[in-house]
Design an enzyme around this catalytic site. Structure first.
Site, PDB file in Angstrom:
ATOM      1  N   PRO A  31       0.895  -1.197   0.073  1.00  0.00           N
ATOM      2  CA  PRO A  31      -0.099  -0.022   0.063  1.00  0.00           C
ATOM      3  C   PRO A  31       0.869   1.146   0.060  1.00  0.00           C
ATOM      4  O   PRO A  31       2.059   1.285   0.683  1.00  0.00           O
ATOM      5  CB  PRO A  31      -0.726   0.034   1.182  1.00  0.00           C
ATOM      6  CG  PRO A  31      -0.659  -1.636   1.904  1.00  0.00           C
ATOM      7  CD  PRO A  31       0.741  -1.899   1.178  1.00  0.00           C
ATOM      8  N   CYS A 116       3.781   2.489   9.441  1.00  0.00           N
ATOM      9  CA  CYS A 116       3.916   3.952   9.068  1.00  0.00           C
ATOM     10  C   CYS A 116       4.724   4.834   9.936  1.00  0.00           C
ATOM     11  O   CYS A 116       4.513   4.798  11.247  1.00  0.00           O
ATOM     12  CB  CYS A 116       2.413   4.772   8.914  1.00  0.00           C
ATOM     13  SG  CYS A 116       2.430   6.331   8.484  1.00  0.00           S
ATOM     14  N   ASP A 220      13.919  -2.784  -0.948  1.00  0.00           N
ATOM     15  CA  ASP A 220      15.146  -2.974  -1.789  1.00  0.00           C
ATOM     16  C   ASP A 220      14.675  -3.915  -2.742  1.00  0.00           C
ATOM     17  O   ASP A 220      15.544  -4.445  -3.424  1.00  0.00           O
ATOM     18  CB  ASP A 220      16.341  -3.000  -1.049  1.00  0.00           C
ATOM     19  CG  ASP A 220      16.639  -1.867  -0.324  1.00  0.00           C
ATOM     20  OD1 ASP A 220      15.910  -0.674  -0.514  1.00  0.00           O
ATOM     21  OD2 ASP A 220      17.688  -1.798   0.600  1.00  0.00           O
TER      22      ASP A 220
END
Length: 384
Positions: A31, A116, A220
């Site tokens: 997301p 977050c 990554d």
């Protein structure tokens, strides 16, 4: 950690299982606020199968029927399974939101955001700060799982608050113990934000520590070879792709090739990139209307053209146009060029960090403290 991009053999022969959902290749779209709307999800899905998750949705906004948030949980008719990431700090409101999403949007999968790192989130104890309070984490996951019933709930988190206060092993254990169907680790701390390299060894440790549900790795993955390398080095059961697909939705085709053991499809030429851009723009306009769709697409133009020598004047023009037709005409005038060899690994999206984490007063005193943040600690506006 940088992987050598060799992607001609499968890393694992079995599909990722998230409750009743079978995911092959074992790839999940992360997301991303302002990005993973239904238009972008459908575009990516056209390149390859996987699990495609919505933008972060705030539980409080669902409970209070916030109009903008309800728009964010609209799905296209072809979307299956329907996957939503939910953010909350209060077990009661997140349970209510979960039930509403399942009943009114036919959601098939709920992912909980505990990763977050935004200041506006962590300063209230939410996001990547919340797993430090182990009891509250367990209460939220447990309440969501009970509210979801047969719909699988997964949990995504970071390594911890900073280099000293690691939370990911406890978070994985607690989530699995409360009934989560899988856990995902973004292998950076909240303090790191998006800087430096992801610590894939943390994913390996989590996989050793959590053995009863699938463990997914995030961080990554810029090319298909990175996904295979992560699974090979860490033993994780699947990968979560975020910034690597910004301006590169065909990465999902490359991932499908790699996991199926086929030679990876070569990257597109500039003319082919323009065709994808025009398709993306058209989807946004159809979904949002021309004014909002064009404005939403502007940020994508820099990601799509990253590495191509198209000149600063054209980039500025793309960020100023208001008309979809004018934007499509400007793109159509670009000469065809091969895809730049180094462009795939050029960072896109967030690159900020490190930065000290803003937390509630004395938040790090006691991880076993009983705390009740309530729904008031959540922003009313979803999406990031």
């Amino acid at each position: 950690m940088i992987a050598t991009p060799t992607a001609t053999a499968t890393a694992r022969a079995t599909a990722l299982r998230i409750g009743p959902i079978s995911v092959w290749p074992p790839v999940v779209l992360a997301p991303m606020a302002g990005v993973t709307n239904s238009s972008f999800r459908s575009l990516c899905r056209g390149f390859g199968a996987g699990l495609y998750v919505s933008q972060m949705i705030t539980a409080r906004a669902i409970v209070e029927r916030h109009a903008r948030t309800l728009e964010l949980v609209e799905f296209g008719p072809e979307e299956a399974p329907r996957s939503v990431q939910l953010y909350g700090t209060d077990p009661r409101s997140i349970a209510q939101a979960t039930r509403w999403l399942i009943e009114h949007r036919a959601v098939d999968h709920v992912d909980l955001n505990f990763g977050c790192p935004a200041k506006k989130v962590t300063r209230h104890g939410g996001g990547a700060a919340l797993p430090f309070k182990r009891r509250l984490l367990g209460d939220i996951v447990g309440a969501t799982v009970r509210a979801a019933g047969p719909v699988p709930v997964t949990v995504k988190f970071r390594t911890g608050v900073d280099a000293v206060h690691h939370t990911y092993l406890d978070a994985g254990r607690i989530a699995a113990g409360e009934g989560a169907a899988a856990v995902a680790l973004h292998a950076r701390s909240a303090e790191q934000l998006y800087s430096g390299c992801a610590d894939w060894t943390a994913i390996a440790r989590l996989k050793e520590h959590v053995t009863d549900v699938p463990v997914l790795g995030n961080g990554d993955i810029w090319e298909a070879g990175d996904a295979l390398a992560m699974m090979r080095r860490t033993g994780c059961d699947g990968v979560v792709v975020g910034r690597g697909c910004l301006g590169r939705p065909w990465l999902f085709r490359e991932l499908a090739d790699a996991f199926d053991g086929r030679p990876v499809t070569p990257p597109p030429s500039l003319r082919q990139v323009v065709a994808v851009m025009t398709d993306h723009l058209g989807r946004l306009v159809a979904s949002m209307g021309e004014h909002r769709g064009v404005r939403d697409f502007r940020k994508h133009t820099a990601w799509y053209l990253k590495g191509f020598e198209v000149g600063p004047a054209l980039r500025r023009s793309l960020n100023q146009l208001e008309s979809a037709a004018a934007m499509a005409d400007l793109l159509a005038g670009l000469p065809d060029r091969p895809f730049p060899a180094a462009a795939a690994r050029m960072p896109r999206g967030h690159t900020n960090g490190p930065r000290p984490v803003t937390l509630p007063h004395r938040w790090l005193d006691d991880p076993d403290e009983d705390v009740a943040l309530g729904a008031g600690a959540e922003s009313l506006v979803s999406g990031g």
